[in-house]
Write a protein that holds these residues in place. Structure first.
Motif, PDB file in Angstrom:
ATOM      1  N   MET A  41       0.822  -1.215   0.033  1.00 16.78           N
ATOM      2  CA  MET A  41      -0.028  -0.016   0.071  1.00 16.78           C
ATOM      3  C   MET A  41       0.847   1.243  -0.116  1.00 16.78           C
ATOM      4  SD  MET A  41      -2.504   1.285   3.228  1.00 16.78           S
ATOM      5  CE  MET A  41      -1.181   1.662   4.266  1.00 16.78           C
ATOM      6  N   MET A  42       1.956   1.266   0.974  1.00 13.56           N
ATOM      7  CA  MET A  42       2.729   2.383   1.131  1.00 13.56           C
ATOM      8  C   MET A  42       3.581   2.908  -0.043  1.00 13.56           C
ATOM      9  SD  MET A  42       2.016   4.419   3.371  1.00 13.56           S
ATOM     10  CE  MET A  42       1.032   4.711   5.090  1.00 13.56           C
ATOM     11  N   MET A  45       1.593   4.466  -2.825  1.00 10.17           N
ATOM     12  CA  MET A  45       1.058   5.788  -2.469  1.00 10.17           C
ATOM     13  C   MET A  45       2.291   6.824  -2.142  1.00 10.17           C
ATOM     14  SD  MET A  45      -0.647   6.297   1.182  1.00 10.17           S
ATOM     15  CE  MET A  45      -1.995   5.160   0.719  1.00 10.17           C
ATOM     16  N   CYS A 177       3.775  13.193   7.019  1.00  9.91           N
ATOM     17  CA  CYS A 177       2.495  12.537   6.801  1.00  9.91           C
ATOM     18  C   CYS A 177       1.845  11.648   7.669  1.00  9.91           C
ATOM     19  CB  CYS A 177       2.940  11.303   5.462  1.00  9.91           C
ATOM     20  SG  CYS A 177       3.417  11.920   3.918  1.00  9.91           S
ATOM     21  N   THR A 181      -1.603   9.251   7.508  1.00 11.27           N
ATOM     22  CA  THR A 181      -1.491   8.073   7.993  1.00 11.27           C
ATOM     23  C   THR A 181      -2.259   7.594   9.000  1.00 11.27           C
ATOM     24  OG1 THR A 181       1.097   7.956   7.416  1.00 11.27           O
ATOM     25  CG2 THR A 181       0.033   6.266   8.739  1.00 11.27           C
ATOM     26  N   LEU A 184      -5.895   7.247   7.356  1.00 10.44           N
ATOM     27  CA  LEU A 184      -5.962   6.138   6.580  1.00 10.44           C
ATOM     28  C   LEU A 184      -6.163   4.831   7.475  1.00 10.44           C
ATOM     29  CD1 LEU A 184      -6.121   5.119   3.805  1.00 10.44           C
ATOM     30  CD2 LEU A 184      -3.380   4.818   3.945  1.00 10.44           C
ATOM     31  N   MET A 195      -7.444   5.327  -0.169  1.00 10.78           N
ATOM     32  CA  MET A 195      -5.909   5.446  -0.554  1.00 10.78           C
ATOM     33  C   MET A 195      -5.600   6.171  -1.578  1.00 10.78           C
ATOM     34  SD  MET A 195      -4.851   1.252  -0.581  1.00 10.78           S
ATOM     35  CE  MET A 195      -3.101   1.594  -1.396  1.00 10.78           C
ATOM     36  N   LEU A 196      -6.482   6.623  -2.623  1.00 14.56           N
ATOM     37  CA  LEU A 196      -6.604   7.291  -3.569  1.00 14.56           C
ATOM     38  C   LEU A 196      -6.575   8.950  -3.096  1.00 14.56           C
ATOM     39  CD1 LEU A 196      -6.088   7.391  -6.753  1.00 14.56           C
ATOM     40  CD2 LEU A 196      -8.470   7.689  -6.997  1.00 14.56           C
ATOM     41  N   THR A 199      -3.173   9.500  -1.109  1.00 15.74           N
ATOM     42  CA  THR A 199      -2.267   9.685  -2.093  1.00 15.74           C
ATOM     43  C   THR A 199      -2.074  10.912  -2.886  1.00 15.74           C
ATOM     44  OG1 THR A 199      -2.282   7.329  -2.549  1.00 15.74           O
ATOM     45  CG2 THR A 199      -1.034   8.638  -4.273  1.00 15.74           C
ATOM     46  N   THR A 203       0.851  13.870  -2.420  1.00 19.00           N
ATOM     47  CA  THR A 203       1.490  14.381  -3.734  1.00 19.00           C
ATOM     48  C   THR A 203       1.264  15.694  -4.015  1.00 19.00           C
ATOM     49  OG1 THR A 203       1.102  12.086  -4.441  1.00 19.00           O
ATOM     50  CG2 THR A 203       1.870  13.902  -6.016  1.00 19.00           C
TER      51      THR A 203
END
Length: 237
Positions: A41-42, A45, A177, A181, A184, A195-196, A199, A203
Motif C-alpha cells: 500500500m505505502m 502511495m 505524513c 497515515t 488512513l 488510498m487514492l 495519495t 502528492t
C-alpha cells in the motif's frame, strides 16, 4: 473503522482482519502479512511524491567535479535505487512498529464493549484532528524539512551517502505524513477510495506550488468529509 471489512465489534463497528490471527494463523505470520500488505500500500502511495527527490540524488552525483566526477557519474543510476530502498525501508519499519499497537487496540475493543461504542466518535475525532493539522505551522515545518533534505547533496558520491539520504528523506516524510497515515488507519487501509484520496493529498502538498493553499484545501476537505460522511450517519442512526 466502519469502512474496513472484518470482524464486528460491540456497537456494530468492524475492525480489519489484518490485526488479528485467523484460522489458526500465528501472531508472527499475521504480523508478516500485515507488513506485506502495508508495504504494497505505502510504496505506490508515496512513490509519486518521492520520485522527484530521489532523482535529485542522481543529478547531484552526476554534477560532481574534480576527482569524484567520474565515480559520481558511474554511481548516479545506482544511487537512485539505493536511496529508494532506504526510503521505503523507513516506511516498512513504521508498519512493523504499528502492528502491535493496532493489534493491542483491537484486543482492547473486543474485550471492552463500552470502549468499542466510542469507535465512531474516535474516528471522527482523528479525521478532524488530521485535517486541522494541515492548517498548522508544525505541518508547514515538516514539509519544509522534506524540501531541505531534497537539496542536501554536499557529501561525496558513495553508496552509504545515497542510503543515508534515503533514510533522512524517509524520516521527514513519515513525520510530515503522520496525520494522513492516522486518517488512513482509521478509515480503511484497504479502501481504494481512501488510498487514492490520501495519495493525491500527499502528492499535491509536496509537488504543487503554493503549498500553504494546498495544505489548507486538503485539510478543509478532510474535515468536511468527517462531518458529512461520518458524523451525519452517526447522528442519523
Amino acid at each position: 473503522m466502519a469502512a474496513m471489512s472484518g470482524m464486528t465489534l460491540p456497537g456494530g463497528t468492524t475492525h480489519s482482519m489484518q490485526w488479528t490471527p485467523m484460522h489458526g494463523a500465528s501472531w508472527s505470520g499475521t504480523a508478516r502479512a500485515f507488513v506485506t500488505m502495508w508495504s504494497s500500500m505505502m510504496i505506490p502511495m508515496m512513490l509519486p511524491s518521492a520520485v522527484p527527490a530521489l532523482w535529485r540524488v542522481r543529478d547531484a552525483f552526476e554534477r560532481r567535479d574534480g576527482v569524484g566526477k567520474v565515480y559520481g557519474r558511474a554511481l548516479a543510476p545506482a544511487s537512485v535505487v539505493l536511496a529508494a530502498v532506504a526510503y521505503f525501508a523507513v516506511w516498512i519499519a513504521l508498519g512493523a512498529a504499528l502492528f502491535p499497537v493496532g493489534a493491542l487496540a483491537v484486543a482492547l475493543l473486543r474485550q471492552a464493549p463500552t470502549l468499542a461504542h466510542t469507535v465512531p466518535a474516535l474516528t471522527v475525532a482523528i479525521v478532524v484532528a488530521g485535517g486541522t493539522i494541515q492548517f498548522t505551522t508544525w505541518k508547514g515545518r515538516r514539509l519544509d524539512a522534506c524540501r531541505r533534505v531534497h537539496g542536501n547533496h554536499a557529501h561525496a558520491p558513495s553508496a552509504s551517502n545515497a542510503l543515508r539520504f534515503g533514510v533522512r528523506l524517509g524520516g521527514h516524510c513519515v513525520a510530515s505524513c503522520a496525520n494522513w497515515t492516522a486518517i488512513l488507519l482509521v478509515c480503511g487501509m484497504t479502501d481504494p477510495a481512501a488510498m487514492l484520496a490520501v495519495t493525491g493529498a500527499i502528492t499535491a502538498e509536496r509537488l504543487v506550488p503554493h503549498t500553504q493553499c494546498i495544505r489548507r484545501l486538503t485539510g478543509g476537505v478532510a474535515i468536511a468529509v468527517a462531518i458529512v460522511v461520518l458524523v451525519v450517519p452517526i447522528v442519523g442512526g
